[in-house]
Write an enzyme that holds these catalytic residues in place. Structure first.
Site, PDB file in Angstrom:
ATOM      1  N   ASP A 289       0.818  -1.232   0.118  1.00  0.00           N
ATOM      2  CA  ASP A 289      -0.039   0.099  -0.053  1.00  0.00           C
ATOM      3  C   ASP A 289       0.667   1.274  -0.134  1.00  0.00           C
ATOM      4  OD1 ASP A 289      -2.068   2.007  -0.307  1.00  0.00           O
ATOM      5  OD2 ASP A 289      -3.392   0.598   1.499  1.00  0.00           O
TER       6      ASP A 289
HETATM    7  C1  BGC Z   1      -4.929   3.147  -0.115  1.00  0.00           C
HETATM    8  C2  BGC Z   1      -5.288   2.222  -1.023  1.00  0.00           C
HETATM    9  C3  BGC Z   1      -5.144   3.023  -2.460  1.00  0.00           C
HETATM   10  C4  BGC Z   1      -4.019   3.683  -2.492  1.00  0.00           C
HETATM   11  C5  BGC Z   1      -3.583   4.144  -3.760  1.00  0.00           C
HETATM   12  C6  BGC Z   1      -3.919   4.285  -0.272  1.00  0.00           C
HETATM   13  O1  BGC Z   1      -3.795   5.009   0.902  1.00  0.00           O
HETATM   14  O2  BGC Z   1      -5.052   2.710   1.363  1.00  0.00           O
HETATM   15  O3  BGC Z   1      -6.555   1.733  -0.700  1.00  0.00           O
HETATM   16  O4  BGC Z   1      -5.164   1.993  -3.253  1.00  0.00           O
HETATM   17  O5  BGC Z   1      -3.755   4.516  -1.585  1.00  0.00           O
HETATM   18  O6  BGC Z   1      -4.319   5.255  -4.134  1.00  0.00           O
END
Ligand code: BGC
Length: 749
Positions: A289
């Site tokens: 993530d």
């Molecule tokens: C979130 C994810 C997301 C990623 C990319 C993160 O902050 O937890 O769910 O896909 O950002 O935007």
């Protein structure tokens, strides 16, 4: 003779299909092995690196600083993927940078958060889950994929499959609620919708199951917090939807920000290597993530970014989203023998495999077609699909004296609430590509029913300032100046529609809440209006269950309209005025108060379940254990009666049938739900577990027999080693229209 011939044909076609399959996978392996053998370590690490979009490629190239470095990295083949670049033109030009300049011309994969629609926004995922309509949910993902691929994208960071029992956690809006069975079925449907049956088609993209794992169990519902859960919950509640997506062929996984039982998920070898890539045989790749590799240091797990890169890579996180830790440290870690080169080979191969399966090596620009982008974006067909999904997602929570549906003419109707004229809030939270204010407001929706006379007033402002994903909304807690006007309007109206609840940016990432009532001054407004005109229809807008206990006690009609996307106002109006009979059922329990949270239907019995006469049982002294609305609950304008439950078992297979009659005055749909209880087991089982459901249409007065079959697959559970087990014994089989009102038979297996 004929039979033998058919068997021969069957075996032959099976062998041919099998050998074609193995031939294709041989070709794929060979292609990837070949490519890997030509790549330098730096290029392989490049594949494991993902950057977020950092400049407008139609403008001048960056000449200095970080952006120049990133730009050069792409040209040098040191970036495997980008996120947050969108639009056919932008993606093509970015892709060109990599393909036309780098030594091996390896295409990048472009990811984006297409969570509930791209430009045509569909209901938030939790709302869609309330439809229990797998075909519609799959179709909704299909529409999103069609629009997103037309804008050059080939990878979505969805579905989010985190089970959660805690409405304080803002990200419940992104999932399918509290139940692992419903969650698994929906997770698989979403993957099939995004990926379609042919991943190389120009309108399908790779899906990404997230967040692996237990992110929905963050303590006190606070986002990014620690999760600490036992093996029984992990195997039986958290993991099943993840596994369902592997079975559905999902191409990628994303790990999670939280630590689980002391180990941050990004560095969790047990989750990523043992379970996902080992036991489940997942052959795609895992992306971290955002920045979660760097966060290993902040968690207190890795000493520095170098260790963080080491732990994450060894644990099986294949791609680094925006930590830059792999880029900075993996090469030296290999040189120092702290990470084996096979780890890098494997990760890069997994990433290349997904690119291969998307057909990017055949045509890196296959998704970039401006004409298609123009034609498909927010097309009538996509908006119609969003409208259908929105109607199916609405849940009727209360309808005393059949106040709903409302008459289509002859009434003076007051519409009150800041949200009622919002064209932004109904879009929900993950709307990065959506045009501002592109939703149909409730107010606009009612105008289609022009036989009534409508007057609108805001009442109180819910929020002030910027409505943006990256800012926290400022809630109005002081300015009551509009209440008087709302009361005056309500006094002179026949009916009041009040649109209250949460703005779309009050749930989602980093939007945890410590209270679950109507935010700001809306409760005061509701009570003031209700006092002068009790004919209130409350249209709730929310991204999570709310504690609307007062409203349930006083207001005659309540519909839960979540955040329903682009077509929100039209969908709500069709339900309010009876052109659509609602059939949604809650995928998450509504608590009476925050003190009941976490609250969920599939809890255990405890050793002290109930004793009305004594104090020593599992309960609160100041509130009932019962929720406000249970899981699976939702009304219709018609009514359904369940009878004649028949349960027949033979050899651990249970055949269940029930007759359901539409006893009301409207045609309607009912979601018939099947629950079981395993009364005694080596690992204590919940008092109820959903194990089947069927959405059935009924004409007025019609009776239908609905059948289910249960096998060991539904009757067993995972033990504390993660082994699936079935233990014969006493089981309850229960059927009904929600998790609380069920007819039951007990059997011995
Ligand atoms: C979130 C994810 C997301 C990623 C990319 C993160 O902050 O937890 O769910 O896909 O950002 O935007």
């Amino acid at each position: 003779m004929r039979i033998i011939f058919f068997i021969y044909l069957f075996v032959l076609s099976f062998i041919t299909a099998f050998s074609q399959g193995t031939e294709a996978s041989f070709k794929e392996d060979q292609f990837i092995d070949d490519l890997i053998s030509k790549m330098t370590i730096e290029e392989k690490i490049g594949q494991m690196t993902q950057y977020t979009g950092f400049f407008d490629i139609t403008g001048p190239a960056p000449e200095s600083g970080d952006n120049k470095r990133k730009y050069d990295d792409i040209k040098n083949g040191l970036v495997g993927s980008m996120l947050n670049v969108k639009g056919a033109e932008q993606v093509r030009e970015m892709q060109k940078l990599a393909v036309e300049n780098s030594r091996l011309g390896i295409p990048m994969i472009f990811g984006y958060d297409v969570i509930h629609g791209y430009k045509t926004i569909s209901p938030i995922p939790l709302a869609e889950a309330a439809s229990w309509d797998l075909e519609a949910i799959q179709q909704s993902a299909r529409v999103a994929a069609t629009e997103a691929t037309a804008a050059g994208l080939n990878w979505t960071f969805a579905p989010m499959v985190d089970i959660s029992r805690d409405a304080r956690w803002g990200r419940v809006m992104e999932g399918a609620g509290e139940d692992p069975y419903l969650g698994s079925r929906i997770a698989a449907a979403r993957v099939q919708g995004f990926q379609g049956s042919d991943l190389t088609a120009s309108n399908t993209l790779a899906a990404c199951t997230k967040h692996f794992a237990a992110y929905g169990f963050v303590e006190s519902g606070k986002d990014y917090n620690t999760a600490d859960i036992g093996t029984s919950t992990l195997y039986n509640v958290v993991l099943p939807p993840f596994k369902a997506t592997v079975d559905a062929g999902v191409m990628t996984f994303m790990n999670s920000f939280n630590e689980l039982n002391g180990i941050p998920a990004t560095a969790d070898k047990f989750l990523q290597r043992n379970i996902l890539k080992g036991d489940w045989g997942f052959d795609g790749f895992v992306v971290s993530d955002w920045g979660s590799i760097d966060e290993l240091v902040i968690h207190g797990y890795a000493e520095d970014a170098e260790y963080a890169a080491q732990y994450a890579a060894i644990a099986g996180s294949d791609m680094d989203m925006e930590s830059h830790a792999y880029k900075e440290h993996l090469q030296s870690l290999i040189e120092e023998n702290r990470v084996d080169v096979s780890v890098i080979d494997e990760a890069a191969s997994r990433i290349l495999r997904v690119k291969y399966r998307l057909g990017l090596f055949d045509d890196p620009y296959r998704y970039c077609n401006e004409a298609r982008e123009k034609e498909l974006t927010m097309s009538k067909e996509n908006r119609d699909a969003s409208l259908e999904m929105a109607k199916k997602s609405i849940v009727l929570l209360k309808n005393d004296q059949d106040i709903l549906p409302l008459p289509k003419s002859g009434k003076k109707i007051a519409v009150i609430g800041h949200l009622a004229d919002s064209e932004s809030s109904p879009l929900g939270n993950w709307i990065l590509a959506a045009d501002d204010n592109s939703a149909v407001s409730l107010l606009e929706g009612t105008s289609n029913y022009s036989g009534n006379e409508y007057s609108y007033t805001q009442g109180v402002r819910l929020y002030e300032g910027r409505e943006k994903f990256i800012y926290e909304l400022k809630i109005n807690t002081e300015d009551r100046s509009g209440i008087e006007q709302a009361v005056a309007l309500a006094k002179e109206s026949d009916i009041v529609i009040m649109n209250l609840g949460e703005h779309g940016f009050m749930s989602g990432e980093a939007r945890s809440r410590a209270t679950l009532g109507l935010p700001g001054l809306q409760q005061e407004l509701l009570e003031a209006v209700h006092e002068v005109n009790p004919n209130v229809v409350l249209v709730l807008q929310t991204g999570r269950p709310l504690t609307i206990t007062w409203a349930d006690d006083h207001v005659p009609a309540i519909i839960n309209a979540w955040q329903l996307g682009t077509e929100s106002g039209h969908a709500i109006a069709q339900v309010l005025f009876g052109d659509y009979n609602p059939s949604g059922k809650l995928p998450m329990t509504f608590p009476r108060s925050v003190g009941q949270v976490p609250i969920f239907y599939n809890h255990k019995n405890t050793g002290r379940p109930y004793d009305a006469d004594l104090v020593f049982w599992s309960h609160y002294i100041d509130q009932t254990n019962a929720p406000l609305y249970p899981f699976g609950y939702g009304l219709s304008y018609t009514a359904f009666e369940y009878k004649n439950l028949s349960v027949v078992s033979s050899q651990n297979t249970v055949d269940v049938s029930v007759t359901v009659t539409n006893t009301g005055d409207y045609d309607g749909e009912e979601i018939v739900q099947l629950y079981i209880r395993d009364h005694h087991a080596s690992i204590v089982r919940p008092i109820k577990e959903l194990k089947g459901f069927e959405k059935v249409s009924f004409k007025k007065g019609e009776t239908k027999t609905v059948k289910f079959q249960l096998t060991e697959k539904e009757l067993g559970y995972f033990d504390n080693q993660g082994k699936y087990t079935f233990e014969p014994g006493k089981f309850s089989i229960m059927v009904g229209g929600n998790s609380a009102d069920l007819i039951e038979q007990v059997i011995e297996l």
